[in-house]
Design an enzyme around this catalytic site. Structure first.
Site, mmCIF file in Angstrom:
data_model
loop_
_atom_site.group_PDB
_atom_site.id
_atom_site.type_symbol
_atom_site.label_atom_id
_atom_site.label_comp_id
_atom_site.label_asym_id
_atom_site.label_seq_id
_atom_site.Cartn_x
_atom_site.Cartn_y
_atom_site.Cartn_z
ATOM 1 C CG ASP A 58 -2.433 -0.176 0.822
ATOM 2 O OD1 ASP A 58 -2.826 -0.593 -0.059
ATOM 3 O OD2 ASP A 58 -3.115 0.762 1.809
ATOM 4 C CG ASN A 76 -5.401 11.003 -5.286
ATOM 5 O OD1 ASN A 76 -4.581 11.447 -6.195
ATOM 6 N ND2 ASN A 76 -5.627 10.032 -5.255
ATOM 7 C CG HIS A 99 -7.701 12.959 -8.279
ATOM 8 N ND1 HIS A 99 -7.870 11.742 -7.992
ATOM 9 C CD2 HIS A 99 -8.500 13.875 -7.682
ATOM 10 C CE1 HIS A 99 -8.897 11.830 -6.861
ATOM 11 N NE2 HIS A 99 -9.384 13.032 -6.757
ATOM 12 C CG ASP A 155 -4.214 9.188 -12.139
ATOM 13 O OD1 ASP A 155 -4.846 8.724 -11.084
ATOM 14 O OD2 ASP A 155 -5.206 9.923 -12.903
ATOM 15 C CD GLU A 185 -4.796 3.622 -1.686
ATOM 16 O OE1 GLU A 185 -5.537 3.503 -2.424
ATOM 17 O OE2 GLU A 185 -5.026 3.956 -0.329
#
Ligand SMILES: [Mg+2]
Length: 310
Positions: free
Chosen positions: A179, A187, A192, A196, A223
């Site tokens: 994770d 984020n 975002h 990404d 994630e």
């Protein structure tokens, strides 16, 4: 990413099977500019070459001396590695029944002798195009759209053969659940698009640092990533986990919203087990997930591992 092969730009492999060298020469002439053309003059040779070369299409003569084309097709379809290769039968004009039998055996088309080169070319090239397109679709369905690394479905597909091998050899199987720490905060803080990009960079780094051919790195969504390590004990799993932690540290991605570090970091849960015939992928994921939970509750930015039988 290197795992996504550009199938459509690759020269297709065509296998021509005929016991008459003259027919082979004619067909070879028709396709040598567009395809890598391979030739077999007997059924046995055709079966061996199909397994070794994995051609994209087979042009298969029906009437052959030792093993006829129908028998060759039957055997191709009965073998896992060759069952998906499209077959076009090449039949003589006076054998109407051959067409029916051919389709019943799983052929995609037939071609009559004597050849009409325009028709033969059009048919073969159409079937080759379909074959290459379906290869691309199959490959894409196994990859995560954002990062280009394998997805969850890819794990499901590969797990059975990996487990079967580990079971036969009685070798341990390790699984890492990974994770990105405080990714939601990343984020929220950076937006975002940066989020990404962060996931793509992390995926690339994980992929680059898991190098053995049978190891599998994938994105499970959000994630969350996973790494399947066949033939790997706890020590090996810990070594890989440490390498991955280090690789992410070296990416040096700023993360001001993280509570554990000022850079992007990982929590990793690892589980190593001797596979059994009953433990599913879900079971292995569950064991690794428990350790991931532990890694998070102990403060994140760390690896926790479960020992054999613990
Ligand atoms: Mg013949």
């Amino acid at each position: 990413m290197e795992r996504l092969k550009p199938y459509l730009h690759q020269r297709p492999k065509l296998l021509i099977v005929d016991d008459q060298p003259l027919n082979i020469r004619l067909l070879h002439e028709l396709f040598r500019n567009d395809c890598d053309v391979y030739m077999a003059t007997s059924g046995e040779q055709a079966l061996t070459m199909s397994r070794d070369l994995a051609p994209d299409l087979i042009l298969l003569d029906v009437i052959m001396a030792d093993m006829d084309g129908h028998e060759v097709c039957k055997r191709l379809k009965a073998t896992a590695e060759t069952s998906q290769i499209p077959v076009i039968f090449v039949t003589g004009k006076d054998h109407e029944d051959d067409e029916t039998i051919g389709f019943e055996l799983g052929a995609v088309d037939y071609i009559r002798k004597p050849f009409h080169s325009v028709v033969v070319r059009a048919r073969v090239m159409n079937h080759l195009k379909l074959k290459l397109q379906s290869d691309v679709l199959r490959e894409m369905a196994m990859l995560d759209g954002l990062t280009g690394i394998p997805n969850r479905r890819s794990f499901d597909e590969r797990f059975e053969s990996i487990r079967a091998h580990a079971l036969r050899e009685q070798r341990p199987l390790s699984l890492l659940m990974i994770d990105v720490d405080y990714f939601k905060k990343y984020n929220d803080h950076y937006g975002h698009l940066r989020g990404d990009q962060c996931l793509r960079d992390v995926a690339q780094a994980l992929n680059d640092n898991v190098r053995r051919p049978h190891d599998l790195v994938g994105r499970f969504g959000g994630e969350e990533f996973a790494v399947l390590l066949p033939d790997t004990d706890e020590t090996g799993a810990l070594t890989v986990a440490e390498q991955l932690q280090m690789a992410i540290a070296q990416l040096d991605i700023e993360h001001r919203a993280s509570d554990v570090a000022d850079r992007v970091s990982l929590s990793i849960g690892a589980a190593t087990r001797l596979p059994t015939s009953t433990a599913s992928l879900e079971q292995h994921l569950h064991w690794a997930d428990e350790q991931l939970y532990r890694a998070k509750s102990e403060g994140r930015n760390r690896t926790c591992i479960q020992r054999y039988g613990a």
